[in-house]
Scaffold this active site. Structure first.
Site, PDB file in Angstrom:
ATOM      1  CG  ASP A 124     117.852 -39.574  90.377  1.00  0.00           C
ATOM      2  OD1 ASP A 124     118.079 -39.732  89.181  1.00  0.00           O
ATOM      3  OD2 ASP A 124     118.725 -39.175  91.168  1.00  0.00           O
ATOM      4  CB  THR A 221     121.835 -39.562  87.904  1.00  0.00           C
ATOM      5  OG1 THR A 221     120.481 -39.462  87.500  1.00  0.00           O
ATOM      6  CG2 THR A 221     121.878 -39.693  89.414  1.00  0.00           C
TER       7      THR A 221
HETATM    8  N1  LIG Z   1     125.044 -47.184  77.807  1.00  0.00           N
HETATM    9  C1  LIG Z   1     124.348 -46.093  77.524  1.00  0.00           C
HETATM   10  N2  LIG Z   1     124.345 -45.620  76.287  1.00  0.00           N
HETATM   11  C2  LIG Z   1     123.656 -44.530  76.010  1.00  0.00           C
HETATM   12  N3  LIG Z   1     122.944 -43.810  76.905  1.00  0.00           N
HETATM   13  C3  LIG Z   1     122.918 -44.260  78.159  1.00  0.00           C
HETATM   14  C4  LIG Z   1     123.629 -45.411  78.526  1.00  0.00           C
HETATM   15  N4  LIG Z   1     123.433 -45.579  79.831  1.00  0.00           N
HETATM   16  C5  LIG Z   1     122.640 -44.601  80.247  1.00  0.00           C
HETATM   17  N5  LIG Z   1     122.310 -43.813  79.243  1.00  0.00           N
HETATM   18  C6  LIG Z   1     121.395 -42.676  79.300  1.00  0.00           C
HETATM   19  O1  LIG Z   1     122.047 -41.483  79.073  1.00  0.00           O
HETATM   20  C7  LIG Z   1     121.551 -40.479  79.938  1.00  0.00           C
HETATM   21  C8  LIG Z   1     122.648 -39.510  80.105  1.00  0.00           C
HETATM   22  O2  LIG Z   1     123.010 -39.176  78.820  1.00  0.00           O
HETATM   23  P1  LIG Z   1     124.064 -38.116  78.564  1.00  0.00           P
HETATM   24  O3  LIG Z   1     123.995 -37.695  77.151  1.00  0.00           O
HETATM   25  O4  LIG Z   1     123.878 -37.018  79.564  1.00  0.00           O
HETATM   26  O5  LIG Z   1     125.437 -38.854  78.830  1.00  0.00           O
HETATM   27  S1  LIG Z   1     126.610 -38.383  79.741  1.00  0.00           S
HETATM   28  O6  LIG Z   1     126.187 -38.527  81.126  1.00  0.00           O
HETATM   29  O7  LIG Z   1     126.963 -36.995  79.356  1.00  0.00           O
HETATM   30  O8  LIG Z   1     127.728 -39.273  79.390  1.00  0.00           O
HETATM   31  C9  LIG Z   1     121.173 -41.226  81.164  1.00  0.00           C
HETATM   32  O9  LIG Z   1     120.089 -40.570  81.798  1.00  0.00           O
HETATM   33  P2  LIG Z   1     119.956 -40.555  83.410  1.00  0.00           P
HETATM   34  O10 LIG Z   1     119.878 -41.987  83.863  1.00  0.00           O
HETATM   35  O11 LIG Z   1     118.675 -39.837  83.574  1.00  0.00           O
HETATM   36  O12 LIG Z   1     121.146 -39.834  83.969  1.00  0.00           O
HETATM   37  C10 LIG Z   1     120.747 -42.574  80.630  1.00  0.00           C
HETATM   38  O13 LIG Z   1     119.386 -42.680  80.412  1.00  0.00           O
HETATM   39 MG   LIG Z   2     117.340 -39.725  85.061  1.00  0.00          MG
HETATM   40 MG   LIG Z   3     119.193 -42.784  85.457  1.00  0.00          MG
END
Ligand SMILES: Nc1ncnc2c1ncn2[C@@H]1O[C@H](COP(=O)(O)OS(=O)(=O)O)[C@@H](OP(=O)(O)O)[C@H]1O
Ligand SMILES: [Mg+2]
Ligand SMILES: [Mg+2]
Ligand SMILES: [Mg+2]
Length: 453
Positions: A124, A221
């Site tokens: 990241d 991530t």
């Molecule tokens: N609680 C909650 N609710 C909704 N969304 C959240 C939440 N927490 C995190 N995030 C954000 O979701 C990013 C990942 O989303 P995804 O659609 O890939 O979700 S998942 O990993 O498949 O479950 C993820 O992005 P990254 O941090 O870049 O991985 C977050 O920005």
């Molecule tokens: Mg990210």
């Molecule tokens: Mg993140």
């Protein structure tokens, strides 16, 4: 389609009212933008318009049809920005592949938890550093505004010396490859100060300007540390709208079949011993710029190979399926990120028969843009505010590939209010086409009041 469509190539004509084009003459084989035609039979038909390769004239239409091309439909550049963004994301993809391989084969000492308990890794920070460095080199750091997910707080602590060293090493390994992408490298290795500076240059304050880049260095991530899908997402926002988007999907090859190996992608991959790393098409990079009505995908170069830039690309198009019964919908893997029970009820109500495709990250947007799935829905828990970097690149690529993305109220996502998508109505709905989108929006309304969300 009507006679209007079939007649488009039969009546060469010049379009007189695009005055912004030099001398009113179109260059050969040039993409002009989108065009809407209306005829007696059809009130609105959308086309992508390109000049012919033989003449300087636009092949146009039957007298029956009225041609409307507004100058705002014509893509006004961004070609240099797109070139650089694609190269930077491509470099970042190779960086991530290397780090993910190491993460999976070694201990997970380089996976850290942020305040909200979400993971962050050396990938990241390193991706954020290299994209920031490449854009700053290209435009001068004083001219570039970048808003990105990570900050340097955890990296700057005295206890994080080893972590910072690992990031600096990873960044320099990656930048050493810059000439292979036709980019100038730094000459000498960046030191820790320069790397921290590149990361922290991406400040959230930039999100309020009229033109800024948005970067999610590793989206998904969690998928990344689990050896699964993730994406590198870079977009350029101008006046509150994404105008350019690049999505690097290092574990999403050009062929769709691989996407179905969810939650174990790497394990399946490593079992395929008959494929060498050279022959196995591992990932893809998708991109688009606003107004062209076109989106593209190129295979991710193999980092072991002596590849030559530029890479080949092919055009992608969202699916033409508009019947929910035949559609596939994508959603986040984690229940905590989107309500699986709400989408299950909604899927049932519109007759969606296929199992949901649960995939980490903006690979979901890529799947819609490529025509591998038709619907993406995300309904985060009440109180969660969606971040602009989790959506900007994906939204533009889907729209240019022919799809539609809005909130659940049918309104476009608003990228003009800073770090968050302010005013988002309930959730996000992306569909392969307008008809399907309308059906899903109606179904959300019908299901919402009876749900517990
Ligand atoms: N609680 C909650 N609710 C909704 N969304 C959240 C939440 N927490 C995190 N995030 C954000 O979701 C990013 C990942 O989303 P995804 O659609 O890939 O979700 S998942 O990993 O498949 O479950 C993820 O992005 P990254 O941090 O870049 O991985 C977050 O920005
Ligand atoms: Mg990210
Ligand atoms: Mg993140
Ligand atoms: Mg993200």
């Amino acid at each position: 389609m009507s006679s209007c469509t079939t007649a488009t190539t039969s009546f060469p004509t010049k379009v007189p009212h695009i005055h912004s084009w030099k001398n009113d003459v179109f260059p050969k084989n040039q993409l002009l933008g989108t065009l809407s035609l209306s005829s007696k039979k059809n009130s609105h038909l959308g086309f992508t318009v390109k000049t012919s390769s033989q003449t300087n004239f636009l092949s146009a239409m039957d007298e029956d049809c009225k041609l409307e091309v507004s100058s705002s439909d014509i893509p006004d550049g961004y070609s240099k920005e797109l070139e650089i963004a694609v190269r930077a994301v491509h470099m970042a993809c190779l960086l991530c592949q290397r780090v993910q391989d190491n993460l999976l084969s070694e201990s997970s000492e380089h996976v850290h938890s942020k305040e909200d308990n979400s993971p962050v890794t050396i990938a990241d920070w390193s991706v954020q550093a290299i994209v920031s460095w490449v854009l700053s080199e290209a435009y001068g750091s004083e001219n570039v505004s970048i808003v990105a997910e990570e900050d340097v707080e955890a990296l700057s602590k005295a206890s994080a010396v080893g972590l910072l060293e690992a990031v600096v090493r990873t960044v320099n390994e990656c930048l050493a490859d810059a000439p292979r992408f036709g980019l100038k490298g730094p000459g000498t290795d960046l030191d820790a100060k320069a790397v921290l500076e590149a990361i922290s240059r991406c400040s959230l304050a930039g999100a309020t300007g009229s033109k800024f880049w948005v970067l999610d260095p590793v989206d998904g991530t969690l998928g990344f540390v689990r050896g699964d899908q993730y994406a590198i997402a870079l977009a350029l926002i101008e006046d509150g709208e994404p105008v350019l988007g690049v999505l690097g999907c290092p574990n999403y090859p050009m062929k769709k079949e691989w996407l179905s190996y969810q939650n174990g992608y790497r394990r399946i991959l490593s079992r395929l011993t008959s494929h060498t790393s050279e022959s196995l098409d591992k990932g893809s990079v998708l991109y688009a710029r606003k107004g062209g009505g076109r989106a593209w995908m190129q295979p991710l170069m193999c980092r072991e190979n002596n590849f030559v830039w530029p890479n080949s690309a092919r055009e992608i198009r969202a699916s033409s399926i508009d019947n929910p019964a035949l559609a596939t919908f994508c959603e986040p893997v984690e229940k905590a990120n989107s309500s699986h029970s709400f989408t299950a009820g909604l899927a049932h109500s519109v007759g969606l028969r296929n199992q949901p495709l649960r995939v980490y990250s903006m690979v979901k947007y890529a799947a819609i843009a490529r025509g591998d799935a038709e619907i993406f829905m995300k309904f985060a828990r009440a109180g969660y505010k969606e971040k602009i970097w989790d959506h900007a690149a994906g939204v533009l690529i889907i729209e240019e590939a022919g799809g539609v993305v809005t909130d659940a109220g049918g309104r476009p996502l608003d990228f003009s209010k800073g770090e968050y998508l302010e005013g988002l109505d309930r959730g996000i709905i992306a569909c392969a086409g307008a008809k399907l989108h309308e059906k899903i929006i109606r179904a959300v309304d019908a299901s919402w009041n009876s749900s517990s969300l």
